[in-house]
Design an enzyme around this catalytic site. Structure first.
Site, PDB file in Angstrom:
ATOM      1  N   ASP A  14       0.866  -1.167   0.000  1.00 33.54           N
ATOM      2  CA  ASP A  14       0.000   0.000   0.000  1.00 33.54           C
ATOM      3  C   ASP A  14       0.911   1.227   0.000  1.00 33.54           C
ATOM      4  OD1 ASP A  14      -2.390   1.578   0.377  1.00 33.54           O
ATOM      5  OD2 ASP A  14      -1.847   1.735   2.483  1.00 33.54           O
ATOM      6  N   ASP A  16      -0.227   5.139   1.098  1.00 40.74           N
ATOM      7  CA  ASP A  16      -0.489   6.068   2.203  1.00 40.74           C
ATOM      8  C   ASP A  16      -0.447   5.361   3.551  1.00 40.74           C
ATOM      9  OD1 ASP A  16      -0.831   8.211   0.481  1.00 40.74           O
ATOM     10  OD2 ASP A  16      -2.987   7.909   0.286  1.00 40.74           O
ATOM     11  N   ASP A  25      -3.577  12.154  -0.161  1.00 38.38           N
ATOM     12  CA  ASP A  25      -4.779  12.832  -0.635  1.00 38.38           C
ATOM     13  C   ASP A  25      -5.083  14.105   0.157  1.00 38.38           C
ATOM     14  OD1 ASP A  25      -5.376  11.141  -2.721  1.00 38.38           O
ATOM     15  OD2 ASP A  25      -6.746   9.887  -1.567  1.00 38.38           O
ATOM     16  N   ASP A 109      -5.084   3.528  -3.264  1.00 41.80           N
ATOM     17  CA  ASP A 109      -6.265   4.311  -3.631  1.00 41.80           C
ATOM     18  C   ASP A 109      -5.917   5.794  -3.737  1.00 41.80           C
ATOM     19  OD1 ASP A 109      -8.863   4.600  -4.398  1.00 41.80           O
ATOM     20  OD2 ASP A 109      -9.735   4.432  -2.392  1.00 41.80           O
ATOM     21  N   ASP A 195      -2.072  -1.061   5.772  1.00 39.62           N
ATOM     22  CA  ASP A 195      -2.569  -0.507   7.034  1.00 39.62           C
ATOM     23  C   ASP A 195      -4.085  -0.374   7.086  1.00 39.62           C
ATOM     24  OD1 ASP A 195      -3.426   2.695   6.724  1.00 39.62           O
ATOM     25  OD2 ASP A 195      -2.146   1.943   5.134  1.00 39.62           O
TER      26      ASP A 195
END
Length: 270
Positions: A14, A16, A25, A109, A195
Protein backbone atom coordinates in the site's frame (compact mmCIF):
# COMPACT_ATOMS: atom_id res chain seq x y z
CA UNK A 1 21.23 -8.51 -0.19
CA UNK A 2 21.13 -11.85 -1.94
CA UNK A 3 17.93 -13.93 -2.02
CA UNK A 4 18.92 -17.50 -2.69
CA UNK A 5 15.53 -19.25 -2.79
CA UNK A 6 14.65 -19.49 -6.48
CA UNK A 7 10.87 -19.31 -6.21
CA UNK A 8 9.06 -16.11 -7.24
CA UNK A 9 8.38 -13.55 -4.53
CA UNK A 10 5.80 -10.80 -4.93
CA UNK A 11 6.06 -7.87 -2.51
CA UNK A 12 2.87 -5.79 -2.68
CA UNK A 13 2.71 -2.47 -0.81
CA UNK A 14 0.00 0.00 0.00
CA UNK A 15 1.18 3.63 -0.22
CA UNK A 16 -0.49 6.07 2.20
CA UNK A 17 0.41 5.40 5.85
CA UNK A 18 2.53 2.49 4.61
CA UNK A 19 5.36 3.56 2.30
CA UNK A 20 4.80 7.12 3.50
CA UNK A 21 3.69 8.28 6.95
CA UNK A 22 0.91 10.49 5.59
CA UNK A 23 -2.30 10.49 3.60
CA UNK A 24 -1.18 11.98 0.30
CA UNK A 25 -4.78 12.83 -0.64
CA UNK A 26 -5.06 15.25 2.28
CA UNK A 27 -1.63 16.88 2.27
CA UNK A 28 -2.61 19.69 -0.10
CA UNK A 29 -5.61 20.53 2.06
CA UNK A 30 -3.61 20.43 5.28
CA UNK A 31 -0.53 22.36 4.11
CA UNK A 32 -1.66 24.90 1.51
CA UNK A 33 -3.26 28.00 3.10
CA UNK A 34 -5.89 28.19 0.37
CA UNK A 35 -6.51 24.45 0.69
CA UNK A 36 -7.20 24.45 4.42
CA UNK A 37 -10.69 26.05 4.15
CA UNK A 38 -11.70 23.10 1.95
CA UNK A 39 -10.58 20.52 4.51
CA UNK A 40 -13.85 20.48 6.45
CA UNK A 41 -15.82 19.83 3.25
CA UNK A 42 -14.50 16.28 3.03
CA UNK A 43 -16.82 14.98 5.74
CA UNK A 44 -19.77 16.85 4.21
CA UNK A 45 -19.21 15.34 0.78
CA UNK A 46 -18.84 11.87 2.27
CA UNK A 47 -22.09 12.31 4.21
CA UNK A 48 -23.77 13.20 0.92
CA UNK A 49 -22.88 9.73 -0.35
CA UNK A 50 -19.86 10.47 -2.51
CA UNK A 51 -17.18 7.79 -2.65
CA UNK A 52 -13.61 8.73 -1.79
CA UNK A 53 -12.47 9.08 -5.41
CA UNK A 54 -15.52 11.21 -6.24
CA UNK A 55 -14.75 13.34 -3.20
CA UNK A 56 -11.17 13.83 -4.38
CA UNK A 57 -12.37 14.73 -7.87
CA UNK A 58 -14.57 17.45 -6.40
CA UNK A 59 -12.01 18.75 -3.93
CA UNK A 60 -9.10 18.88 -6.36
CA UNK A 61 -11.33 20.78 -8.78
CA UNK A 62 -12.28 23.22 -6.02
CA UNK A 63 -8.65 23.59 -4.97
CA UNK A 64 -7.58 24.66 -8.47
CA UNK A 65 -10.15 27.47 -8.33
CA UNK A 66 -8.77 29.00 -5.13
CA UNK A 67 -7.04 32.36 -5.31
CA UNK A 68 -3.27 31.89 -5.32
CA UNK A 69 -3.38 28.28 -6.49
CA UNK A 70 -0.37 27.10 -8.47
CA UNK A 71 1.03 23.84 -9.78
CA UNK A 72 4.35 24.78 -8.21
CA UNK A 73 2.74 24.85 -4.74
CA UNK A 74 1.25 21.41 -5.30
CA UNK A 75 4.60 19.96 -6.32
CA UNK A 76 6.38 21.51 -3.34
CA UNK A 77 3.84 19.92 -0.97
CA UNK A 78 4.24 16.51 -2.58
CA UNK A 79 8.03 16.71 -2.72
CA UNK A 80 8.15 17.59 0.98
CA UNK A 81 6.71 14.18 1.90
CA UNK A 82 9.78 12.24 2.98
CA UNK A 83 10.10 8.48 3.22
CA UNK A 84 12.23 6.76 5.84
CA UNK A 85 15.84 6.38 4.61
CA UNK A 86 16.05 2.73 5.72
CA UNK A 87 12.84 1.88 3.88
CA UNK A 88 14.18 3.59 0.75
CA UNK A 89 17.46 1.65 0.87
CA UNK A 90 15.59 -1.59 1.55
CA UNK A 91 13.40 -1.14 -1.53
CA UNK A 92 16.48 -0.36 -3.60
CA UNK A 93 18.25 -3.48 -2.29
CA UNK A 94 15.23 -5.68 -2.94
CA UNK A 95 15.09 -4.34 -6.48
CA UNK A 96 18.76 -5.03 -7.13
CA UNK A 97 18.84 -8.46 -5.50
CA UNK A 98 20.21 -11.20 -7.75
CA UNK A 99 17.84 -13.89 -6.49
CA UNK A 100 14.60 -15.28 -7.89
CA UNK A 101 11.84 -13.56 -9.80
CA UNK A 102 11.27 -10.86 -7.20
CA UNK A 103 8.57 -8.34 -8.07
CA UNK A 104 7.64 -5.10 -6.30
CA UNK A 105 4.24 -3.50 -6.82
CA UNK A 106 2.18 -0.70 -5.28
CA UNK A 107 -1.59 -1.04 -4.77
CA UNK A 108 -3.07 2.28 -3.66
CA UNK A 109 -6.27 4.31 -3.63
CA UNK A 110 -4.21 7.51 -4.09
CA UNK A 111 -3.42 8.55 -7.68
CA UNK A 112 -0.64 8.37 -10.24
CA UNK A 113 0.51 12.00 -9.93
CA UNK A 114 0.82 11.95 -6.14
CA UNK A 115 2.63 8.61 -6.06
CA UNK A 116 4.97 9.39 -8.98
CA UNK A 117 5.98 12.78 -7.59
CA UNK A 118 6.55 11.50 -4.04
CA UNK A 119 8.60 8.53 -5.21
CA UNK A 120 10.65 10.75 -7.50
CA UNK A 121 11.34 13.23 -4.70
CA UNK A 122 12.62 10.36 -2.54
CA UNK A 123 14.99 9.00 -5.17
CA UNK A 124 12.79 6.05 -6.14
CA UNK A 125 12.49 6.64 -9.84
CA UNK A 126 11.20 4.33 -12.53
CA UNK A 127 12.55 0.82 -12.27
CA UNK A 128 12.11 0.25 -8.53
CA UNK A 129 8.49 -0.89 -8.76
CA UNK A 130 7.38 -3.25 -11.51
CA UNK A 131 3.84 -1.91 -11.45
CA UNK A 132 1.89 0.85 -9.70
CA UNK A 133 -1.84 0.17 -9.53
CA UNK A 134 -3.80 3.26 -8.52
CA UNK A 135 -6.34 5.82 -9.71
CA UNK A 136 -5.14 7.52 -12.92
CA UNK A 137 -4.59 11.27 -12.72
CA UNK A 138 -3.54 14.00 -15.16
CA UNK A 139 -2.73 17.70 -15.12
CA UNK A 140 -5.48 19.83 -16.69
CA UNK A 141 -4.92 22.81 -18.97
CA UNK A 142 -5.47 25.01 -15.90
CA UNK A 143 -2.79 23.11 -13.91
CA UNK A 144 -5.40 21.39 -11.80
CA UNK A 145 -5.41 17.64 -11.14
CA UNK A 146 -8.13 15.44 -12.60
CA UNK A 147 -8.49 11.99 -11.03
CA UNK A 148 -10.44 9.06 -12.41
CA UNK A 149 -11.37 5.88 -10.55
CA UNK A 150 -9.11 2.87 -11.06
CA UNK A 151 -12.21 0.85 -11.87
CA UNK A 152 -15.06 2.75 -13.47
CA UNK A 153 -18.67 2.39 -12.40
CA UNK A 154 -19.47 1.08 -15.89
CA UNK A 155 -17.16 -1.89 -15.27
CA UNK A 156 -17.45 -2.69 -11.55
CA UNK A 157 -15.59 -5.45 -9.76
CA UNK A 158 -17.59 -8.35 -8.36
CA UNK A 159 -15.91 -8.60 -4.95
CA UNK A 160 -18.29 -9.55 -2.11
CA UNK A 161 -16.01 -8.31 0.70
CA UNK A 162 -17.25 -4.72 0.82
CA UNK A 163 -14.31 -3.26 -1.09
CA UNK A 164 -14.72 0.34 -2.32
CA UNK A 165 -16.47 0.59 -5.68
CA UNK A 166 -13.38 1.84 -7.51
CA UNK A 167 -10.91 -0.74 -6.27
CA UNK A 168 -10.64 -4.32 -5.05
CA UNK A 169 -7.02 -5.04 -4.17
CA UNK A 170 -7.53 -8.81 -4.40
CA UNK A 171 -8.42 -8.46 -8.08
CA UNK A 172 -5.43 -6.14 -8.51
CA UNK A 173 -3.13 -8.75 -6.97
CA UNK A 174 -4.48 -11.31 -9.43
CA UNK A 175 -3.89 -8.85 -12.27
CA UNK A 176 -0.34 -8.19 -11.04
CA UNK A 177 0.44 -11.91 -10.99
CA UNK A 178 -0.84 -12.30 -14.55
CA UNK A 179 0.98 -9.27 -15.91
CA UNK A 180 4.23 -10.22 -14.21
CA UNK A 181 4.08 -13.82 -15.42
CA UNK A 182 3.34 -15.27 -11.99
CA UNK A 183 -0.28 -16.28 -12.53
CA UNK A 184 0.24 -19.96 -13.21
CA UNK A 185 3.11 -20.44 -10.76
CA UNK A 186 1.84 -22.20 -7.63
CA UNK A 187 5.17 -21.63 -5.88
CA UNK A 188 4.89 -17.84 -5.86
CA UNK A 189 4.97 -16.34 -2.37
CA UNK A 190 3.42 -13.00 -1.49
CA UNK A 191 4.33 -10.42 1.12
CA UNK A 192 1.57 -7.85 1.57
CA UNK A 193 2.30 -4.58 3.38
CA UNK A 194 -0.59 -2.35 4.41
CA UNK A 195 -2.57 -0.51 7.03
CA UNK A 196 -6.13 0.20 5.95
CA UNK A 197 -9.49 -1.52 5.69
CA UNK A 198 -9.11 -1.98 1.92
CA UNK A 199 -5.97 -4.02 2.62
CA UNK A 200 -7.99 -6.73 4.38
CA UNK A 201 -9.46 -8.24 1.22
CA UNK A 202 -6.09 -9.11 -0.38
CA UNK A 203 -4.81 -10.32 2.99
CA UNK A 204 -7.72 -12.75 3.26
CA UNK A 205 -6.78 -14.26 -0.09
CA UNK A 206 -3.24 -15.20 0.92
CA UNK A 207 -2.03 -18.67 1.91
CA UNK A 208 -0.27 -19.87 5.10
CA UNK A 209 3.09 -19.60 3.30
CA UNK A 210 2.52 -15.89 2.65
CA UNK A 211 3.12 -12.95 4.97
CA UNK A 212 1.08 -9.88 5.91
CA UNK A 213 2.88 -6.89 7.45
CA UNK A 214 0.14 -4.83 9.11
CA UNK A 215 0.62 -1.42 10.72
CA UNK A 216 0.06 -1.30 14.48
CA UNK A 217 -3.07 0.54 15.61
CA UNK A 218 -4.52 0.93 12.12
CA UNK A 219 -7.62 -0.61 10.60
CA UNK A 220 -6.00 -3.63 8.97
CA UNK A 221 -4.51 -4.89 12.23
CA UNK A 222 -7.79 -4.30 14.07
CA UNK A 223 -9.86 -6.11 11.44
CA UNK A 224 -7.47 -9.07 11.38
CA UNK A 225 -7.62 -9.32 15.18
CA UNK A 226 -11.41 -8.92 15.23
CA UNK A 227 -11.85 -11.78 12.75
CA UNK A 228 -9.38 -13.91 14.68
CA UNK A 229 -11.40 -13.51 17.89
CA UNK A 230 -14.76 -14.12 16.20
CA UNK A 231 -16.10 -17.57 17.08
CA UNK A 232 -18.44 -17.63 14.08
CA UNK A 233 -17.16 -20.33 11.72
CA UNK A 234 -18.47 -18.30 8.79
CA UNK A 235 -16.09 -15.41 9.49
CA UNK A 236 -13.17 -15.27 7.09
CA UNK A 237 -9.80 -15.19 8.79
CA UNK A 238 -6.36 -14.35 7.48
CA UNK A 239 -4.46 -17.60 6.88
CA UNK A 240 -1.14 -15.96 6.13
CA UNK A 241 1.41 -15.22 8.83
CA UNK A 242 0.94 -11.74 10.28
CA UNK A 243 3.59 -9.41 11.65
CA UNK A 244 2.96 -5.98 13.11
CA UNK A 245 5.01 -2.84 12.52
CA UNK A 246 4.70 0.69 13.88
CA UNK A 247 7.01 2.89 11.80
CA UNK A 248 8.29 2.98 8.23
CA UNK A 249 11.77 2.27 9.55
CA UNK A 250 10.46 -0.85 11.25
CA UNK A 251 8.73 -2.16 8.14
CA UNK A 252 11.89 -1.39 6.17
CA UNK A 253 13.85 -3.54 8.59
CA UNK A 254 11.27 -6.36 8.28
CA UNK A 255 11.57 -6.32 4.50
CA UNK A 256 15.35 -6.24 4.84
CA UNK A 257 15.16 -9.49 6.83
CA UNK A 258 13.14 -11.33 4.18
CA UNK A 259 16.11 -13.34 2.87
CA UNK A 260 16.62 -14.87 6.34
CA UNK A 261 12.93 -15.78 6.52
CA UNK A 262 12.78 -17.64 3.24
CA UNK A 263 13.13 -21.39 3.36
CA UNK A 264 12.39 -24.25 1.02
CA UNK A 265 8.96 -24.41 2.61
CA UNK A 266 8.19 -20.72 2.04
CA UNK A 267 8.14 -17.96 4.60
CA UNK A 268 8.97 -19.12 8.08
CA UNK A 269 7.96 -17.59 11.36
CA UNK A 270 10.77 -15.62 13.00
Amino acid sequence: MQITDNRPLLVACDFDHTLIDANSDLVLFDKLPYGQPLRQQFSTLRQQGLGWTQTMQTQLSNLAKQEGYSKADVLVCLHNIKMDPLLISTLQELRSSKGPSLRLVILSDANTIFIDEILKANGLREGIFDRVYTNPARWTDEDGIAVEPYQSSSSPHDCQRNCPANMCKSSILERARRELGLGENEGVRTVYVGDGSNDLCPSLGLSPSDLVLARSGYRLEKLIEKAKMDSDEGTEKVKAQVKIWATQREVGDMLLQLPRELSTDGLVQA
